[in-house]
Design a protein around this motif. Structure first.
Motif, PDB file in Angstrom:
ATOM      1  N   ILE A  68       1.013  -1.162  -0.169  1.00 52.19           N
ATOM      2  CA  ILE A  68      -0.145  -0.204   0.056  1.00 52.19           C
ATOM      3  C   ILE A  68       0.958   1.509  -0.027  1.00 52.19           C
ATOM      4  N   ARG A  69       0.314   2.431  -0.673  1.00 52.60           N
ATOM      5  CA  ARG A  69       1.480   3.146  -1.144  1.00 52.60           C
ATOM      6  C   ARG A  69       0.599   4.990  -0.510  1.00 52.60           C
ATOM      7  N   HIS A  70      -0.693   4.258  -0.173  1.00 55.15           N
ATOM      8  CA  HIS A  70      -0.927   5.896   0.022  1.00 55.15           C
ATOM      9  C   HIS A  70      -3.110   5.321   0.254  1.00 55.15           C
ATOM     10  N   VAL A  71      -3.362   6.201   1.074  1.00 55.82           N
ATOM     11  CA  VAL A  71      -4.668   6.126   1.579  1.00 55.82           C
ATOM     12  C   VAL A  71      -5.166   7.424   1.742  1.00 55.82           C
ATOM     13  N   ASP A  72      -6.433   7.367   0.840  1.00 56.85           N
ATOM     14  CA  ASP A  72      -7.120   8.777   1.098  1.00 56.85           C
ATOM     15  C   ASP A  72      -8.235   8.629   2.034  1.00 56.85           C
ATOM     16  N   LEU A  73      -8.681   9.206   3.248  1.00 58.15           N
ATOM     17  CA  LEU A  73      -9.478   9.296   4.126  1.00 58.15           C
ATOM     18  C   LEU A  73     -10.712  10.412   4.001  1.00 58.15           C
ATOM     19  N   SER A  74     -11.735  10.225   3.825  1.00 54.38           N
ATOM     20  CA  SER A  74     -12.792  11.824   4.164  1.00 54.38           C
ATOM     21  C   SER A  74     -14.075  11.759   4.582  1.00 54.38           C
ATOM     22  N   TRP A  75     -14.663  12.078   5.185  1.00 57.12           N
ATOM     23  CA  TRP A  75     -15.546  11.925   6.083  1.00 57.12           C
ATOM     24  C   TRP A  75     -16.626  14.023   5.677  1.00 57.12           C
ATOM     25  N   VAL A  76     -17.761  13.994   4.911  1.00 53.73           N
ATOM     26  CA  VAL A  76     -17.761  15.216   4.310  1.00 53.73           C
ATOM     27  C   VAL A  76     -19.276  15.319   4.652  1.00 53.73           C
ATOM     28  N   ARG A  77     -19.955  15.405   5.909  1.00 52.16           N
ATOM     29  CA  ARG A  77     -20.764  16.092   5.957  1.00 52.16           C
ATOM     30  C   ARG A  77     -21.829  17.347   5.227  1.00 52.16           C
ATOM     31  N   ALA A  78     -23.270  17.179   4.313  1.00 50.13           N
ATOM     32  CA  ALA A  78     -23.561  18.199   3.717  1.00 50.13           C
ATOM     33  C   ALA A  78     -24.209  19.448   5.632  1.00 50.13           C
ATOM     34  N   HIS A  79     -25.030  18.237   6.273  1.00 47.06           N
ATOM     35  CA  HIS A  79     -25.179  19.378   7.211  1.00 47.06           C
ATOM     36  C   HIS A  79     -25.317  18.440   8.246  1.00 47.06           C
ATOM     37  N   GLY A  80     -24.443  18.542   9.587  1.00 47.25           N
ATOM     38  CA  GLY A  80     -24.133  17.802  10.948  1.00 47.25           C
ATOM     39  C   GLY A  80     -23.311  17.681  11.833  1.00 47.25           C
ATOM     40  N   VAL A  81     -23.338  19.791  11.951  1.00 51.71           N
ATOM     41  CA  VAL A  81     -22.598  20.340  13.150  1.00 51.71           C
ATOM     42  C   VAL A  81     -23.129  19.686  14.732  1.00 51.71           C
ATOM     43  N   PRO A  82     -22.751  18.752  15.183  1.00 54.39           N
ATOM     44  CA  PRO A  82     -23.083  18.303  17.026  1.00 54.39           C
ATOM     45  C   PRO A  82     -23.461  19.522  17.764  1.00 54.39           C
ATOM     46  N   ALA A  83     -24.742  19.484  18.035  1.00 57.51           N
ATOM     47  CA  ALA A  83     -24.987  20.513  19.190  1.00 57.51           C
ATOM     48  C   ALA A  83     -26.038  19.859  20.303  1.00 57.51           C
ATOM     49  N   ALA A  84     -25.241  18.474  20.421  1.00 58.71           N
ATOM     50  CA  ALA A  84     -26.415  18.321  21.944  1.00 58.71           C
ATOM     51  C   ALA A  84     -26.072  18.610  22.565  1.00 58.71           C
ATOM     52  N   TRP A  86     -17.896  18.685   9.131  1.00 60.27           N
ATOM     53  CA  TRP A  86     -19.381  18.204   9.717  1.00 60.27           C
ATOM     54  C   TRP A  86     -20.593  19.331   9.548  1.00 60.27           C
ATOM     55  N   ALA A  87     -19.979  19.728   8.358  1.00 63.59           N
ATOM     56  CA  ALA A  87     -21.035  20.301   7.264  1.00 63.59           C
ATOM     57  C   ALA A  87     -19.674  20.964   5.739  1.00 63.59           C
ATOM     58  N   SER A  88     -20.480  21.029   4.656  1.00 62.99           N
ATOM     59  CA  SER A  88     -20.198  21.760   3.813  1.00 62.99           C
ATOM     60  C   SER A  88     -20.978  21.990   2.455  1.00 62.99           C
ATOM     61  N   HIS A  89     -20.696  22.426   1.287  1.00 62.30           N
ATOM     62  CA  HIS A  89     -21.611  22.413   0.154  1.00 62.30           C
ATOM     63  C   HIS A  89     -22.293  21.390  -0.482  1.00 62.30           C
ATOM     64  N   GLU A  90     -22.122  20.021  -0.352  1.00 65.29           N
ATOM     65  CA  GLU A  90     -21.999  18.582  -0.966  1.00 65.29           C
ATOM     66  C   GLU A  90     -23.191  18.836   0.217  1.00 65.29           C
ATOM     67  N   ALA A  91     -24.003  18.139  -0.918  1.00 64.97           N
ATOM     68  CA  ALA A  91     -25.622  17.421  -1.125  1.00 64.97           C
ATOM     69  C   ALA A  91     -26.242  16.349   0.202  1.00 64.97           C
ATOM     70  N   ARG A  92     -25.286  15.459  -0.130  1.00 65.99           N
ATOM     71  CA  ARG A  92     -25.659  14.083   1.046  1.00 65.99           C
ATOM     72  C   ARG A  92     -23.900  13.802   1.960  1.00 65.99           C
ATOM     73  N   ASP A  93     -23.776  13.098   3.145  1.00 69.46           N
ATOM     74  CA  ASP A  93     -23.104  13.548   4.021  1.00 69.46           C
ATOM     75  C   ASP A  93     -22.723  11.185   3.665  1.00 69.46           C
ATOM     76  N   VAL A  94     -21.213  12.034   3.385  1.00 72.87           N
ATOM     77  CA  VAL A  94     -20.244  11.050   2.323  1.00 72.87           C
ATOM     78  C   VAL A  94     -18.640  10.672   3.501  1.00 72.87           C
ATOM     79  N   THR A  95     -18.822   9.163   3.185  1.00 74.49           N
ATOM     80  CA  THR A  95     -17.383   9.004   3.563  1.00 74.49           C
ATOM     81  C   THR A  95     -16.960   7.662   2.797  1.00 74.49           C
ATOM     82  N   ALA A  96     -15.521   8.496   2.381  1.00 75.74           N
ATOM     83  CA  ALA A  96     -14.744   8.028   1.366  1.00 75.74           C
ATOM     84  C   ALA A  96     -13.432   7.002   1.629  1.00 75.74           C
TER      85      ALA A  96
END
Length: 367
Positions: A141-157, A251-261
């Motif tokens: 393995i030479r490289h690993v790319d990790l991404s978790w981008v939410r459209a909206h998901g700022v926790p406020a509990a 936690w939030a972005s301009h994306e439409a869906r919450d995606v982990t890649a």
């Protein structure tokens, strides 16, 4: 069937009530014998035989395992007090907020002779397991790319999650812990030689970007607490064996869906997983996994499973881990390396002048 483990659930916030309490009740290997929380109403609603306000009031003789699901800044202090009294502990991520806290946990584990087990469920997901199996076929393995981008998901509990003093950090510490926990199964034990990172906070105080799924069944949403942590972090890390790791958490972005890649690049090919970690309702419809080599991409079947199944699967594993004498010190050692990397990412953002007021974990601990 083996005897049930007597469990004390420490902390009855969102994670305690929504993730751990129902799964512990449903699981054939556990009996919830006690709950611990300063809120009397929360204790009464849990319906456990023993309900106390503090871990100091918990009788160690009545507990085989304490599941610690308190706010971040209390993870290490509460776990250390239990370990020092000889109570085995399963602590939610992040296990600790600094290398110094990791060292204190290690000392408490030795003092009490009880083992600490770390909570991080991502590696127990069926799609991640499929990716790990595929990665073994990719050569070095030479490289690993990790991404978790939410459209909206700022926790406020309760507000504490966006306050650096109580949370320890923002999206990097929260989502990044899950992502970085997948690196060891891919690469084996790692040490990062080089670390650089940046953070930003464009969405953390935008009420429309809050984690909506945490309001479901919890009454009307409360006000969004003013946050002083980052909502987005980006980093690049290189191991002592020359493998690079790219990291993005939002936690939030301009994306439409919450995606982990997660993408793994090896000498013999590439594997890429797209899914959605966690409990967001704005998720990718299903997980997809593909392998690419010599210009050809093919889909790899991924087992379907209910949202949150990884937490139940982690509970399946705990009794065996608890009974393994070799587990002593293992979880704390991994947690120490994890928080050391996160501290260095925050330090990099701070030292380069990138939103220094948002540098969270490891503040004051230059590395």
């Amino acid at each position: 069937m083996s005897a049930r483990l007597r469990v004390a659930l420490v902390g009855l916030g969102w994670a305690g009530r929504r993730i751990w309490l129902p799964r512990l009740h449903e699981h054939e290997r556990y009996t919830v014998t006690a709950v611990v929380d300063p809120d009397a109403d929360a204790r009464a609603a849990a319906g456990a035989p023993v309900a106390v306000a503090s871990v100091e009031d918990l009788d160690p003789a009545l507990v085989d395992l304490a599941v610690v699901a308190v706010p971040n800044h209390l993870h290490s202090p509460v776990a250390a007090r239990l370990l020092a009294r000889g109570v085995p502990v399963f602590v939610e991520k992040p296990v600790c907020l600094s290398v110094a806290e990791a060292d204190r946990l290690a000392a408490a584990e030795r003092e009490g002779g009880a083992v600490l087990l770390a909570g991080s469920a991502a590696r127990y997901r069926a799609d991640v397991q499929a990716l790990l199996g595929l990665a073994a076929e990719l050569g070095p393995i030479r490289h690993v790319d990790l991404s978790w981008v939410r459209a909206h998901g700022v926790p406020a509990a309760g507000g504490w999650f966006v306050r650096r003093e109580q949370a320890g950090g923002g999206a990097l510490l929260d989502l990044g812990w899950h992502l970085l926990d997948t690196v060891e199964p891919l690469l084996g034990p790692v040490v990062f030689d080089q670390v650089v990172g940046t953070v930003s906070a464009d969405f953390v105080n935008d009420h429309s970007r809050r984690a909506r799924w945490k309001d479901v069944g919890d009454g009307a949403p409360g006000p969004l607490a003013a946050g002083d942590v980052e909502d987005t972090a980006r980093g690049f890390l290189v191991t002592d064996r020359g493998v690079s790791v790219a990291l993005r958490t939002s936690w939030a972005s301009h994306e439409a869906r919450d995606v982990t890649a997660i993408t793994v690049e090896g000498g013999a090919g590439t594997a890429a997983l797209r899914c959605t970690f966690g409990f967001s309702t704005n998720r990718q419809e299903s997980s997809t996994l593909v392998r690419t080599g010599r210009g050809v991409t093919r889909a790899v079947p991924v087992p379907g499973e209910p949202v949150g199944a990884e937490y139940s699967r982690q509970l399946d594993e705990l009794p065996g881990l608890l009974a393994d004498p070799a587990r002593g010190g293992a979880a704390i050692g991994r947690a120490r390396e994890m928080i050391a990397a996160i501290e260095r990412l925050y330090d990099s953002a701070r030292s380069a002048g990138r939103a220094p007021e948002l540098a969270g974990a490891g503040a004051g601990h230059g590395r």
